[in-house]
Motif scaffolding. Sequence first.
Motif, PDB file in Angstrom:
ATOM      1  N   THR A 164       0.811  -1.218   0.000  1.00 54.98           N
ATOM      2  CA  THR A 164       0.000   0.000   0.000  1.00 54.98           C
ATOM      3  C   THR A 164       0.849   1.275   0.000  1.00 54.98           C
ATOM      4  OG1 THR A 164      -0.198  -0.313   2.398  1.00 54.98           O
ATOM      5  CG2 THR A 164      -2.068  -0.999   1.035  1.00 54.98           C
ATOM      6  N   THR A 190      -4.625  12.967   4.382  1.00 54.84           N
ATOM      7  CA  THR A 190      -6.058  12.968   4.042  1.00 54.84           C
ATOM      8  C   THR A 190      -6.577  11.568   3.738  1.00 54.84           C
ATOM      9  OG1 THR A 190      -5.522  13.465   1.723  1.00 54.84           O
ATOM     10  CG2 THR A 190      -6.010  15.340   3.161  1.00 54.84           C
ATOM     11  N   ALA A 191      -5.740  10.550   3.931  1.00 53.73           N
ATOM     12  CA  ALA A 191      -6.149   9.181   3.640  1.00 53.73           C
ATOM     13  C   ALA A 191      -7.223   8.706   4.616  1.00 53.73           C
ATOM     14  CB  ALA A 191      -4.940   8.253   3.700  1.00 53.73           C
ATOM     15  N   GLU A 192      -7.985   7.706   4.168  1.00 55.22           N
ATOM     16  CA  GLU A 192      -9.003   7.102   5.036  1.00 55.22           C
ATOM     17  C   GLU A 192      -8.328   6.507   6.271  1.00 55.22           C
ATOM     18  OE1 GLU A 192     -11.526   4.466   6.951  1.00 55.22           O
ATOM     19  OE2 GLU A 192      -9.899   3.662   5.721  1.00 55.22           O
ATOM     20  N   HIS A 193      -8.878   6.798   7.437  1.00 53.00           N
ATOM     21  CA  HIS A 193      -8.184   6.525   8.704  1.00 53.00           C
ATOM     22  C   HIS A 193      -7.834   5.053   8.889  1.00 53.00           C
ATOM     23  CE1 HIS A 193      -7.987   5.551  13.030  1.00 53.00           C
ATOM     24  NE2 HIS A 193      -7.336   6.702  13.111  1.00 53.00           N
ATOM     25  N   ASP A 194      -8.784   4.159   8.737  1.00 50.43           N
ATOM     26  CA  ASP A 194      -8.535   2.754   9.031  1.00 50.43           C
ATOM     27  C   ASP A 194      -7.522   2.151   8.060  1.00 50.43           C
ATOM     28  OD1 ASP A 194     -10.265   2.892  11.152  1.00 50.43           O
ATOM     29  OD2 ASP A 194     -11.970   1.999  10.081  1.00 50.43           O
ATOM     30  N   ALA A 195      -7.643   2.504   6.795  1.00 44.52           N
ATOM     31  CA  ALA A 195      -6.706   1.978   5.807  1.00 44.52           C
ATOM     32  C   ALA A 195      -5.289   2.465   6.095  1.00 44.52           C
ATOM     33  CB  ALA A 195      -7.134   2.376   4.406  1.00 44.52           C
ATOM     34  N   MET A 196      -5.154   3.744   6.457  1.00 47.86           N
ATOM     35  CA  MET A 196      -3.829   4.278   6.749  1.00 47.86           C
ATOM     36  C   MET A 196      -3.273   3.660   8.026  1.00 47.86           C
ATOM     37  SD  MET A 196      -1.185   5.986   6.126  1.00 47.86           S
ATOM     38  CE  MET A 196      -1.757   6.664   4.561  1.00 47.86           C
TER      39      MET A 196
END
Length: 406
Positions: A164, A190-196
């Motif tokens: 990723t 600014t990435a989606e929290h859980d994915a980051m």
Amino acid sequence: MDRLANTVRPYAWGSTTAIPELLGVEPTGEPQAEMWMGAHPGAPSRIDRGAGPVPLAEAIDADPEAELGADAVRAFGPRLPFLLKLLAAGSPLSLQVHPDLAQAKEGFADEQRRGVPIDAAHRNYKDANHKPELICALTPFEGLCGFRHPAQAADLLEGLGVDTLKPYVDILRASPEESALREVLTALLTAEHDAMAETVERAAVEAERLGAGDGPHAADYAAYAATAHHYPGDPGVIAAMLLNHVRLQPGEALFLGAGLPHAYLSGLGVELMANSDNVLRCGLTPKHVDVPELLRVVRFEAGDAGVLRPEAVNGEEIYETPIDEFRLSRFVVAPGAAPHPLDARTPQILLCTQGTIRLVTRVGSAAGNGGSDELTLTPGESAFVPAGEYVSLSGEGTLFRATVVA
């Protein structure tokens, strides 16, 4: 001159032992992060001229020209323009940048106009001043300072083998320097929290593994793994990998100008800064991160961290910086050496970090402020010397001098 009584700030990232060891006192078990020396309203030093302790700021307010000198008042106003600190990092501080003077004035005026409370958690600008800083290591000191070249950051991220992270690697390799750094930092914050958070967790595991090895980036990976341990899932962990990892030896320093992303990771140092509380955070913090304002202030320029070593001038070792609000220098005083006179044109704070330093006011000086004729400083002790007061130093040890550029 006046002996200073100073406040130690117990921020959570502070070391529990470093400042007590320097002061020669027993640790309390609580973090002791910073000892402030100056007239900052958050924790002003106190002096006693015979009528009981008063804040240094109160003495300056009563007669700014007598305390600071006419030149300093003309240049910086009727206030001490710098703050000197002992800083002891037991864990990483937030990844952050500071605005330049124009940005600080504009941002402060805007938030005042919009009625943002000065103590609001989402407030960016606490005052209208800039906040350049200088940190000088007293022990081995680790930090992050300024952007790596994009190709170097790409190598570091790619070496983790985390799928990723590949889009960021591709951007860093394919885009021009400024746009690459801007695009990647923006995407991380600014990435989606859980994915980051999942990406950070996987990256931390790999960084710990690589940091335990003998590869060319082992020390860097170990530092980032330790940071991730303190801030699990924080996108600032990946953002930190865009920055230079710096290891200072005692006596080496870093100057942190406007727009330069940085963080202190560990160690004890002397910090000197302009009197301001303006911080824009990039990560490694539970506090507010204003991404649009941050991106407006950050300077997306890659380069070396720029480790400073002092230049000796007539027995004074000076750390040169491009600003006038403060100047840091160091005296390493040998036993039996002749007393060394200090320039009396500017206000000064003197801090002993090793040995015993004797300060003597010249008899017949024009100061006449009721302060002592002689002071002895031991590690962690400090003194304020008003402009116009002639002082010489002797003894055996190390003394740091904070003043303004005359």
